[in-house]
Write a protein that holds these residues in place. Structure first.
Motif, short mmCIF file in Angstrom:
data_model
loop_
_atom_site.label_atom_id
_atom_site.label_comp_id
_atom_site.label_asym_id
_atom_site.label_seq_id
_atom_site.Cartn_x
_atom_site.Cartn_y
_atom_site.Cartn_z
N ASP A 50 0.84 -1.20 0.00
CA ASP A 50 0.00 0.00 0.00
C ASP A 50 0.87 1.25 0.00
OD1 ASP A 50 -2.27 -1.53 0.04
OD2 ASP A 50 -2.52 -1.42 2.22
N GLU A 51 1.91 1.21 0.81
CA GLU A 51 2.83 2.36 0.86
C GLU A 51 3.51 2.56 -0.49
OE1 GLU A 51 6.98 3.51 3.07
OE2 GLU A 51 5.53 2.28 4.16
N THR A 52 3.91 1.47 -1.10
CA THR A 52 4.56 1.56 -2.41
C THR A 52 3.59 2.12 -3.45
OG1 THR A 52 5.92 -0.34 -1.85
CG2 THR A 52 5.78 0.22 -4.18
N ARG A 53 2.34 1.67 -3.39
CA ARG A 53 1.33 2.15 -4.33
C ARG A 53 1.11 3.66 -4.16
NH1 ARG A 53 -2.30 -0.81 -2.53
NH2 ARG A 53 -1.30 -2.75 -3.10
N ARG A 54 1.04 4.13 -2.90
CA ARG A 54 0.86 5.57 -2.66
C ARG A 54 2.06 6.36 -3.16
NH1 ARG A 54 -1.37 3.65 2.23
NH2 ARG A 54 0.64 3.93 3.27
N GLU A 55 3.26 5.82 -2.94
CA GLU A 55 4.47 6.50 -3.41
C GLU A 55 4.48 6.60 -4.93
OE1 GLU A 55 8.04 8.51 -3.26
OE2 GLU A 55 6.70 8.00 -1.62
N ILE A 56 4.06 5.55 -5.60
CA ILE A 56 4.00 5.57 -7.07
C ILE A 56 2.98 6.60 -7.54
CG2 ILE A 56 3.29 4.21 -9.08
CD1 ILE A 56 4.61 1.79 -7.72
N GLU A 57 1.84 6.68 -6.86
CA GLU A 57 0.83 7.69 -7.22
C GLU A 57 1.38 9.10 -7.05
OE1 GLU A 57 -2.69 6.93 -4.99
OE2 GLU A 57 -3.01 4.99 -5.95
N ARG A 58 2.10 9.34 -5.93
CA ARG A 58 2.70 10.66 -5.72
C ARG A 58 3.72 10.98 -6.81
NH1 ARG A 58 2.66 9.23 -0.07
NH2 ARG A 58 4.79 8.49 -0.27
N LEU A 59 4.53 10.00 -7.16
CA LEU A 59 5.54 10.24 -8.20
C LEU A 59 4.88 10.50 -9.55
CD1 LEU A 59 8.21 7.57 -7.22
CD2 LEU A 59 8.39 10.05 -7.00
N ASP A 61 1.97 11.90 -9.99
CA ASP A 61 1.46 13.28 -9.93
C ASP A 61 2.58 14.29 -10.16
OD1 ASP A 61 -1.06 12.35 -9.44
OD2 ASP A 61 -0.93 12.62 -7.27
N ARG A 62 3.74 14.04 -9.56
CA ARG A 62 4.87 14.96 -9.74
C ARG A 62 5.34 14.97 -11.20
NH1 ARG A 62 9.24 14.00 -5.17
NH2 ARG A 62 10.07 15.89 -6.10
N ILE A 63 5.33 13.80 -11.83
CA ILE A 63 5.73 13.73 -13.24
C ILE A 63 4.76 14.53 -14.10
CG2 ILE A 63 5.88 12.17 -15.22
CD1 ILE A 63 7.11 10.11 -13.30
N LYS A 64 3.46 14.43 -13.80
CA LYS A 64 2.47 15.18 -14.56
C LYS A 64 2.71 16.68 -14.43
CE LYS A 64 -1.18 11.76 -14.24
NZ LYS A 64 -2.47 11.42 -13.61
N VAL A 65 3.03 17.13 -13.21
CA VAL A 65 3.30 18.56 -13.00
C VAL A 65 4.54 18.98 -13.77
CG1 VAL A 65 3.99 20.26 -11.28
CG2 VAL A 65 2.13 18.69 -10.79
N LEU A 66 5.60 18.17 -13.69
CA LEU A 66 6.83 18.51 -14.42
C LEU A 66 6.61 18.53 -15.92
CD1 LEU A 66 9.42 16.49 -12.33
CD2 LEU A 66 9.13 18.96 -12.40
N GLU A 67 5.82 17.60 -16.44
CA GLU A 67 5.52 17.60 -17.87
C GLU A 67 4.75 18.86 -18.25
OE1 GLU A 67 3.39 13.94 -18.38
OE2 GLU A 67 5.22 12.82 -18.83
N ARG A 68 3.80 19.25 -17.40
CA ARG A 68 3.02 20.46 -17.68
C ARG A 68 3.92 21.69 -17.67
NH1 ARG A 68 -0.16 22.63 -13.54
NH2 ARG A 68 -0.27 20.51 -12.74
N ILE A 69 4.84 21.75 -16.71
CA ILE A 69 5.77 22.89 -16.64
C ILE A 69 6.65 22.92 -17.89
CG2 ILE A 69 7.79 23.77 -15.44
CD1 ILE A 69 6.47 22.79 -12.84
N ALA A 70 7.16 21.76 -18.28
CA ALA A 70 8.05 21.71 -19.44
C ALA A 70 7.33 22.09 -20.72
CB ALA A 70 8.64 20.31 -19.57
#
Length: 97
Positions: A50-59, A61-70
């Protein structure tokens, strides 16, 4: 050995292998999709999973933000905004002189 004896032995071996893999898959939490491909189902009592799944979801989300910024920083509209902001700053610098 006759053909039918060989066929029965092959079917028995196939059946034993199927029983073994289903029991072994069930112990590992593996399910099968409609095509028979293994799909690893997450265990309900696995807090690490469960912790791994939450970490993957957070990552993700961060990738989506970085892609949007780029992509937003390089869009035509963003370049136009930067150009206008630079012109305003140049006019302020001239006015201060």
């Amino acid at each position: 050995m006759s053909f039918w004896t060989a066929a029965v032995i092959i079917v028995l071996i196939w059946g034993i292998v199927q029983i073994y893999t289903r029991r072994h898959d069930r112990d590992l939490g593996v399910t099968r999709d409609e095509d028979g491909n293994p799909v690893f189902a997450p265990s309900k009592a696995d807090p690490e999973g469960d912790e791994t799944r939450r970490e993957i979801e957070r990552l993700n989300d961060r990738i989506k933000v970085l892609e949007r910024i780029a992509t937003d920083a390089n869009s035509q509209e963003a370049q136009e905004r930067r150009r206008i902001a630079q012109e305003i700053e140049d006019l302020r610098d001239r006015q201060a002189e």
